[in-house]
Enzyme design. Structure first.
Site, short mmCIF file in Angstrom:
data_model
loop_
_atom_site.label_atom_id
_atom_site.label_comp_id
_atom_site.label_asym_id
_atom_site.label_seq_id
_atom_site.Cartn_x
_atom_site.Cartn_y
_atom_site.Cartn_z
N ASP A 546 -8.41 -1.30 11.04
CA ASP A 546 -7.90 0.08 11.19
C ASP A 546 -6.41 -0.02 11.53
O ASP A 546 -5.88 -1.11 11.76
CB ASP A 546 -8.69 0.72 12.35
CG ASP A 546 -8.54 2.23 12.40
OD1 ASP A 546 -7.92 2.81 11.50
OD2 ASP A 546 -9.04 2.82 13.37
N GLU A 549 -1.35 0.67 8.85
CA GLU A 549 -0.25 1.25 8.04
C GLU A 549 1.07 0.56 8.27
O GLU A 549 1.84 0.45 7.30
CB GLU A 549 -0.13 2.76 8.33
CG GLU A 549 -1.34 3.56 7.93
CD GLU A 549 -2.53 3.38 8.86
OE1 GLU A 549 -2.32 2.98 10.02
OE2 GLU A 549 -3.66 3.62 8.43
N ASP A 625 -8.99 9.85 9.28
CA ASP A 625 -9.51 10.74 10.31
C ASP A 625 -9.61 12.19 9.85
O ASP A 625 -8.72 13.00 10.10
CB ASP A 625 -8.63 10.63 11.56
CG ASP A 625 -8.68 9.23 12.14
OD1 ASP A 625 -9.55 8.43 11.72
OD2 ASP A 625 -7.86 8.91 13.01
#
Ligand code: NAG
Length: 985
Positions: A546, A549, A625
Site C-alpha cells: 500500500d 505512490e 480508498d
C-alpha cells in the site's frame, strides 16, 4: 487508507512541532470527500499551465500558426528498421536552433515508436541550478521498467521513400501500414488500409521545452525574457517548494484520431469508460485527465482528477477499427481530450467526430508507441507484446478475500475464520492491515496481539486459506529496528535534493523510503522475506503493498518532493509514476524467491495501490480508498473495465466501500457486483462498523452467500479467462465494445460486462431500491437468463427483473461454461472436485468453450503441466466433444496422470431443441452415448421442456464421468455415434 489518530499517536522525534500542527490542520476535516485544494489543478502546475496556454495561442492563431519544429532533411537515415533524423526547433530571438534527435523504431508486431530527445542534454552540455547532483540527460529508463525485457524485436523490412519533404515508411504485416513524416513543420501521420488513423502534431501543439540557463530577473519596467518561462524555475505549492535544478523541461504533443468518436484508457480515474471532453465541447470537464500517482483518499467520482496509479495507454475505437497509443513517460502527465467535427471527408465507417488529444509531461523523453489495430483483440495483443501480459496468479488469488483495517488480534482472525465456516460462506484469504505490526515496524508482529503468528497461519492453512500482510515502502525511522539500520547502512533509501537520506511522515511517524530503483535494494528486499528471516510467515503468507505512490503525509500533494534523488541520480520528478511499480516488482521477486525446506518456490501474490504500464506482470491492483456510497459502487465497474482495456485487468474495488458504513442493501448489492471484479476483496476502514457478510443477517447474508458461491462455482471460467489474458492480453471483464466492436450503440456502455470468453453477461444493480434493470444486447444472438433460462433476444435494451435476491446475469448462445458446483469452504478445498459444463446453444445449435487448469500454485505450468481443453457442441453430429489445445501435449503427460481422477459430473445443455428434437431424444431412450479412450458407454439424460417458448429447454446429462484431461465425445443420438456403437452397446 487514512486516519487522523495515527498521526496523533507515537510522534517521533525529528519532525518539528509546526509540521505536526500543519499536518493536523490539514487533516482535521470531517468533510466526506477529498480536499481538492491539496491537489493541483492544471493552472497550478507550471508546465501544464504553460502548455495549455501554448495550445490556446496556437488554436486561436488558426491558419497563421506554424509549429516551430522541422526535420533537417540531410540528417535522415534508415538502418535496421530504425529511422533517425534531427528535428530543429526555432526559438524566437535565438540564432541557434535547438537540436532534437528523432528516432522511429518499428516493432515486429506492427507497433511504431517515435522518440524525441534533446542533443545538449544527451551530451550533458547543460548547467544545473545550485548544487544539484541530478542527472543532466532526459530520463530514458521508463522502458526498463514498463516494457518486457525482450521488447526490441524489430521489423527490418521497412520500406522507405523520401521525396519533397515527405518521408513515407511502409511497415507492419505485409507492409500495409504507413507512417508519413512531414518535414516542415514536423508531423507524422499513421495510415492503415489507406486511411489515416493517428496524427502527431496535427494541430501544431508539439512543444519540447529545451534547456536554457535561468535568465536574470528583468529590470524594473522591462519585460521578462521569452526564455524565462512562467513557473519554470521554482514552484511552491501548499508550502512546499520544488527547486527544479534543470529548469523547464516539459514535453507535449497533440495526437488526433480522425473519425474516432470514442477513446478509452489512461486509468486510473473515477470516470466513465469512454473518456469525456476536458476542454470546450459539451463541457463535461474543464480540467485535463491527470496522471500523477497520489494518495487521493475519499476521492470524488466523475472527475478527471489523478488517482493512485497511471497507465498512459489510450485506445481509440470506431466501427471497423481500433487503434492505440502508449505515452511512455513516467513523469507527471496531463491529457486534454477534445471532440470536434472534422473539416475533411469522413473515412468509411467514421463517425461524425474526431477525437483530438493533447499530452503534456513535465520531463523526460517524448516517447510514444503507436498501435494500428485493426481490432480490439489485436490491439491488446500488440500492446501486451511490449508491456507484458497478466501474470498467471495463484488460483486462490481469484477467489474471495476478506479484509478490514484491522483484524485486531490472532484470536480475532481465528474467530472470523470460524464464523465464515459456521455461516457456510466460502473465502480464501484473510488480510492484515498495518495494526498487526509492532508499532508500524514492517516485518514484525505486535507481540501482544499477534504473539504466535505461526499458529494463525497454520490455522488458516487447515482449510487451504491464506493470510495477506501489508508491507509498505516507508520504513520507520527509529532506534533498535534492524530494517531501518540496514536500509541506512546499505545506502538503499531515497535521498533528498542535497543527497541526504530523505525523511518524511507516514504511518510510523518519521520514516525513510526504500529506493526500489536500486538493484541492490531488490537483493536486500529478497533477503527480508525468506521464511527464516521474516519469522511468523509461512508458505500461505502473501503481501499487500500500500502507500507506494509513495504517500508522504507531509509531502507536496501527499507525496515525495520532485527534487528528491533516486538511484543513479535520477530525480523523483522523472520516475514518480514508476515508483510504486518498482517497489511492487521487488516484493513480487522476493515472494517468488522464497523457498520451503525442500527448496520449492511458488507463484507470488502481491496487491499494489500504485502502478504503471507493465504492473500487470507483477500482481493485482485495487482502486484505493473508495466510500460506502452508491456512487462509488457505480464508479467501480467503469474503472475496472478501463483497467482491462489498459492491459492491467487483475483489478478490484473495495467491496462495501472503504470509508463509512454501507446500508445492508448497499452491502448486498456490492457483493453481487463484486463477484464480477477480477480481484474480489471486501475491505473497511478502522472506524467502520464490522461488516463481514455473516453480520447483516438474513435475507442479506443468504443473498451474499449465494453471490459468493456463484463466484466460486465459476472459478474454472475465471481461471481460464486469466489464462487467456496471460497469453494475449484480452481483458478478463470485457466491455460491450470489445465483444461487439461494431455495435455503435454500445460503445460507451460501461455498466455491464462479459466474463472472458464465456458469453456470461452481467449488469450489476448499482442504485438503491431498484427492481429491474435494462440490459443492452449487442447482437441478435439468443441470450438466456442464467437461472431460469428465460430467453432474451434482439439487439438493444431488454428489461430484466432485479429484486435484491436476483442478480442480472445472462448467458449468450454459442458458449460453453466450465463450473464447479460443490460448495466448499475455500477454493483450495475444491481441488479434486468434478466439473460441470453448461452448453448454451446458439441460434444454429452450436457452442464452443474453453477450460484452462493447472495446479494453481507452482511454476510447473511453464513446463507444460496444465490442461487446456476446447469443448465443441456440433449441431450436425448432435455431440459435445473435448479436444486438446495444449501447445506441447507430451509435456502434459505427467500432469495428466496427476489429474486423472478429475471428472465431469454434469453436462447441462441449454436451448437443446435448437440442435435436436425432443422426439429424437425420446428414441434414444434418454441415454447419451459416450466415446472415450476408444470405448463406448452410456449416461442417462433428463430432458426438461421449456414452460413456454419464452424459455429455453434443457437437457441434463448425468454423471458422464468423462475425464477433464481427456479427448471424448458425448452423442445425444446414438445414430450419430458411428457404426461401431451398435455392436458395442
Ligand atoms: C522487475 O525489475 C527488473 C529490474 O530489476 C526487471 O528486469 C524485470 O523485468 C522486472 N520484472 C517484471 C516482471 O516486470
Amino acid at each position: 487508507m487514512r486516519l487522523l489518530q495515527n498521526l496523533l499517536s507515537p510522534a517521533s522525534p525529528g519532525a518539528g512541532g509546526l509540521t505536526v500542527l500543519l499536518l493536523l490542520l490539514d487533516l482535521i476535516t470531517p468533510a466526506a470527500t477529498v480536499k481538492h485544494e491539496n491537489f493541483k489543478t492544471c493552472s497550478q502546475s507550471g508546465f501544464c499551465r504553460r502548455n495549455r496556454a501554448f495550445a490556446d495561442d496556437a488554436i486561436a492563431a488558426g491558419d497563421k500558426w506554424s509549429s516551430p519544429y522541422e526535420v533537417k532533411e540531410d540528417t535522415i537515415a534508415l538502418q535496421n528498421g530504425v529511422l533517425t533524423a534531427e528535428i530543429l526547433k526555432t526559438v524566437p530571438g535565438l540564432q541557434e536552433k535547438v537540436v532534437l534527435p528523432l528516432t522511429i523504431k518499428f516493432h515486429k508486431t506492427g507497433a511504431v515508436r517515435v522518440t524525441i530527445d534533446e542533443l545538449k542534454r544527451q551530451k550533458g552540455e547543460i548547467e544545473l541550478k545550485g548544487q544539484s547532483k541530478a542527472r543532466k540527460e532526459r530520463y530514458h529508463e521508463t522502458e526498463r521498467w514498463a516494457l518486457v525485457p525482450d521488447w526490441d524485436i524489430r521489423d527490418e523490412k521497412v520500406v522507405y521513400d523520401n521525396r519533397k519533404g515527405q518521408i513515407t515508411l511502409k511497415f507492419g504485416p505485409e507492409s500495409k501500414y504507413k507512417a508519413i513524416v512531414t518535414a516542415n513543420p514536423f508531423s507524422v501521420k499513421f495510415e492503415r488500409d489507406g486511411e489515416t488513423h493517428i496524427v502527431f502534431n496535427d494541430r501544431g501543439l508539439m512543444n519540447v521545452e529545451h534547456w536554457r540557463p535561468q535568465p536574470p530577473a528583468p529590470e524594473e519596467g522591462k519585460e521578462k525574457s521569452p526564455e524565462d518561462l512562467d513557473g519554470g524555475w521554482d514552484e511552491t505549492f501548499g508550502g512546499n517548494t520544488d527547486t527544479k535544478p534543470r529548469g523547464p523541461e516539459a514535453i507535449a504533443l497533440d495526437i488526433t484520431f480522425p473519425g474516432y468518436e470514442h477513446v478509452y484508457g489512461i486509468p486510473s480515474h473515477a470516470t466513465s469508460l469512454s473518456l469525456k471532453t476536458t476542454k470546450g465541447g459539451d463541457g463535461a470537464y474543464s480540467e485535463p485527465y491527470r496522471l500523477y500517482n497520489a494518495d487521493v483518499f475519499e476521492y470524488i467520482v466523475d472527475s478527471p482528477m489523478t488517482l493512485y496509479g497511471s497507465i498512459p495507454f489510450m485506445q481509440a475505437h470506431r466501427k471497423g477499427s481500433s487503434v492505440g497509443v502508449l505515452w511512455l513517460n513516467a513523469a507527471e502527465t496531463w491529457v486534454d481530450v477534445v471532440k470536434e467535427k472534422p473539416k475533411k471527408i469522413l473515412p468509411i465507417g467514421g463517425k461524425s467526430e474526431d477525437t483530438k488529444t493533447h499530452w503534456i509531461s513535465e520531463s523526460g523523453l517524448l516517447d510514444v508507441w503507436v498501435f494500428l489495430g485493426p481490432d480490439p483483440a489485436t490491439l491488446y495483443t500488440s500492446y501486451g507484446a511490449l508491456t507484458g501480459y497478466t501474470k498467471m496468479p495463484p488460483s486462490f488469488a481469484i477467489a474471495y478475500h476478506q479484509c478490514r483495517w484491522n483484524y485486531v488480534s490472532q484470536e480475532d482472525v481465528k474467530d472470523v475464520n470460524k464464523k465464515f465456516d459456521k455461516h457456510d460462506i466460502p473465502y480464501d484469504v484473510i488480510w492484515l492491515d498495518i495494526e498487526y505490526t509492532d508499532g508500524k515496524r514492517y516485518f514484525t508482529f505486535d507481540p501482544l496481539t499477534f504473539p504466535d503468528p505461526m499458529s494463525m497461519m497454520k490455522n488458516a492453512d487447515k482449510t487451504e486459506r491464506k493470510v495477506v500482510l501489508i508491507i509498505d515502502p516507508h520504513i520507520k525511522n527509529t532506534e533498535n529496528y534492524d530494517i531501518v539500520d540496514e536500509l541506512k547502512s546499505k545506502d538503499l533509501a531515497v535521498k533528498d535534493k542535497d543527497g541526504n537520506i530523505y525523511e518524511g511522515w507516514c504511518w510510523p511517524g518519521s520514516s525513510h523510503w526504500v529506493d526500489a530503483f536500486n538493484p541492490a535494494a531488490f537483493e536486500w528486499w529478497n533477503s527480508l522475506f525468506t521464511f527464516d528471516r521474516f519469522k511468523g510467515t509461512t508458505k500461505n503468507t502473501f503481501i499487500w503493498n500500500d502507500m507506494n505512490e509513495p504517500s508522504v503525509f507531509n509531502g507536496p500533494e501527499t507525496t515525495m518532493p520532485k527534487d528528491n534523488i533516486h538511484f543513479d541520480n535520477w530525480e523523483h520528478r522523472d520516475v514518480h509514476n514508476l515508483n510504486g511499480m518498482t517497489f511492487m516488482n521487488a516484493t513480487h521477486q522476493a515472494l517468488e524467491a522464497r523457498q520451503d525446506s525442500k527448496g520449492r518456490t511458488q507463484r507470488s501474490f502481491v496487491l499494489t495501490r500504485a502502478f504503471f504500464a507493465g504492473a500487470q506482470r507483477l500482481g493485482a491492483m485495487w482502486t484505493g480508498d473508495n466510500e460506502a456510497k452508491w456512487e462509488h459502487l457505480q464508479a467501480a465497474f467503469p474503472m475496472l473495465l478501463s483497467q482491462g482495456v489498459a492491459g492491467f485487468p487483475f483489478s478490484g474495488a473495495d467491496v462495501g466501500g472503504f470509508f463509512g458504513n454501507p446500508s445492508k442493501e448497499l452491502l448486498t448489492r456490492w457483493y453481487q457486483s463484486g463477484i464480477w471484479y477480477p480481484f474480489f476483496r471486501a475491505h473497511a476502514h478502522i472506524d467502520a462498523k464490522r461488516r463481514e457478510p455473516y453480520i447483516a443477517g438474513d435475507p442479506y447474508t443468504r443473498i451474499i452467500r449465494e453471490a459468493v458461491r456463484l463466484r466460486y462455482a465459476l472459478l474454472p471460467a475465471w481461471y481460464t479467462a486469466f489464462h487467456r489474458a496471460s497469453q494475449d492480453g484480452m481483458p478478463i471483464l470485457r466491455p460491450n465494445f470489445v465483444v461487439h466492436p461494431d455495435d455503435e450503440e454500445g460503445f460507451a456502455l460501461d455498466d455491464q460486462a462479459y466474463l472472458g470468453d464465456t458469453g456470461i453477461l452481467v449488469k450489476p444493480v448499482v442504485s438503491e431500491g431498484v427492481e429491474t434493470v435494462d440490459i443492452h444486447l449487442g447482437d441478435n444472438e439468443v441470450y438466456y437468463d442464467y437461472w431460469t433460462y428465460k430467453i432474451y433476444q434482439g439487439k438493444g435494451l431488454k428489461n430484466y427483473p432485479a429484486p435484491l435476491d436476483q442478480m442480472p446475469v445472462l448467458m449468450r448462445g454459442g458458449h460453453i461454461i466450465p463450473r464447479r458446483d460443490r460448495h466448499r469452504r475455500s477454493s483450495g478445498l475444491m481441488k479434486y472436485d468434478p466439473f460441470t459444463l453448461v452448453v448454451v446453444l446458439n441460434d444454429k445449435g452450436n457452442a464452443e468453450g474453453h477450460l484452462y487448469h493447472d495446479d494453481g500454485e507452482s511454476f510447473d505450468y511453464q513446463k507444460g503441466h496444465y490442461i487446456h481443453r476446447k469443448f465443441t457442441f456440433d449441431s450436425a453430429t448432435k455431440s459435445l466433444s473435448s479436444t486438446d489445445l495444449h501447445q506441447d501435449p507430451p509435456t502434459a503427460e505427467a500432469y495428466n496422470k496427476v489429474v486423472k481422477s478429475l471428472l465431469v459430473e454434469k453436462i447441462l445443455i441449454v436451448g437443446v431443441s435448437k440442435a435436436i428434437k425432443a422426439s429424437v431424444l425420446a428414441k434414444s431412450k434418454n441415454k447419451a452415448t459416450i466415446l472415450e479412450d476408444g470405448k463406448y458407454r452410456k449416461a442417462s439424460m433428463v430432458y426438461t421442456p421449456a414452460q413456454d417458448n419464452t424459455f429455453g429447454d434443457t437437457l441434463l446429462i448425468r454423471n458422464p464421468k468423462v475425464r477433464i484431461a481427456n479427448d471424448w465425445t458425448v452423442y445425444l443420438d446414438k445414430k450419430d455415434a458411428g457404426g461401431a456403437v451398435k455392436d458395442e452397446l
